[in-house]
Design an enzyme around this catalytic site. Structure first.
Site, PDB file in Angstrom:
ATOM      1  N   ARG A 181      33.415  63.503  52.364  1.00  0.00           N
ATOM      2  CA  ARG A 181      32.656  63.099  51.180  1.00  0.00           C
ATOM      3  C   ARG A 181      32.915  61.634  50.820  1.00  0.00           C
ATOM      4  NH1 ARG A 181      29.585  66.426  47.793  1.00  0.00           N
ATOM      5  NH2 ARG A 181      29.101  68.322  48.921  1.00  0.00           N
ATOM      6  N   HIS A 265      30.570  76.253  41.391  1.00  0.00           N
ATOM      7  CA  HIS A 265      29.210  75.729  41.512  1.00  0.00           C
ATOM      8  C   HIS A 265      28.618  75.941  42.895  1.00  0.00           C
ATOM      9  CE1 HIS A 265      25.927  73.308  39.974  1.00  0.00           C
ATOM     10  NE2 HIS A 265      26.024  72.446  40.962  1.00  0.00           N
TER      11      HIS A 265
END
Length: 289
Positions: A181, A265
């Site tokens: 990321r 999430h």
């Protein structure tokens, strides 16, 4: 099961009049469009690579990379503003009149917008968190605030804090995930796109513009969705609290909701097998009316 699906073997490109749209394709059958969320270093591949082999057993899976996130060519627009048009450009470019759609977070909002504006293009819609608005919890949520902090000052520590907020089980935030990321999130053009969405000044300007506008927000128009819809959510979501699901649950005419325990999430990652089972049952169910 299709197990040998790699980034290289599934990567495709579609040239359009607004630049190249990149995507991943696997499987045969009815077309299934997968739309990713937002956040540092996000891509469609990273959102859905773990689910692709299972879904591709039944569907022609198409994972679209939205412009503005460092993979498809940027159009220079706010990434959210250009996403709906990118979907239609993509479907038209592949000659697809109608698809099923799975959208994660921002991708779910985009899928809902496409279903409202082009009801003949979406047969069934699956959303993963993010759709609706906070009713009982404060907004923006904890994860959105951490995302804004990272966007303002991109440090590795702040990236880890944001990634931790995305999951219930923090062991999923591995060094490999962090490095993956970090590499894309700090790429200059990608970071600039993130700041157009989540920089504090941009966020405040967007809120002010929405308050001054007479146009209804997307969540106030969800009753226009004609597609059968499945809302999936993590009970322990700290980015988009689960009370957000109440409004779309009551607004969308033909909707059902599945909430997964011990899940943040990233439902499709953290409750992978359970989520895939629920989604496949929904997408393959024969119409009863």
């Amino acid at each position: 099961m299709l197990t040998e699906l790699t980034y290289e073997s599934t990567a495709r490109e579609l040239v359009t009049d607004q630049g190249v749209l990149r995507y991943h394709e696997a499987g045969e059958g009815p077309p299934l469009l997968l739309l990713h969320g937002s956040g540092p270093g996000v891509t469609g591949w990273r959102n859905f690579r773990g689910n692709l082999a299972v879904l591709a057993e039944r569907f022609r899976c198409l994972i679209l990379e939205f412009p503005g996130f460092g993979v498809s060519d940027s159009t220079g627009e706010h990434p959210m503003a250009g996403a709906q048009a990118a979907v239609i450009r993509f479907l038209d470019g592949l000659g697809l009149q109608q698809v099923d759609v799975i959208g994660n977070s921002m991708g779910g909002i985009v899928g809902a917008q496409v279903a409202m504006a082009h009801p003949d293009r979406v047969r069934r819609l699956v959303t993963i968190g993010g759709v609706g608005r906070n009713l009982f919890s404060p907004g923006p949520g904890e994860g959105i605030k951490l995302l804004m902090d990272f966007t303002e000052e991109p440090t590795r520590e702040r990236l880890v804090q944001w990634l931790d907020s995305m999951v219930y089980d923090r062991s999923l935030v591995t060094e490999e995930l962090i490095e993956e990321r970090w590499a894309l999130a700090t790429e200059p053009a990608t970071l600039a796109g993130a700041r157009r969405m989540y920089g504090k000044a941009a966020f405040a300007a967007g809120a002010a513009a929405a308050a001054a506008s007479d146009a209804p927000p997307y969540w106030a128009m969800l009753h226009k969705i004609k597609a059968k819809t499945l809302i999936t959510w993590g009970r322990d979501d700290r980015v988009s609290p689960v009370d957000m699901a109440i409004l779309p649950m009551r607004s969308i005419p033909d909707v059902e909701v599945h909430i997964f325990p011990d899940c943040g999430h990233w439902v499709m990652i953290e409750q992978k097998a359970a989520w895939e089972s629920v989604v496949l049952a929904f997408l393959t169910r024969k119409d009863e009316r």
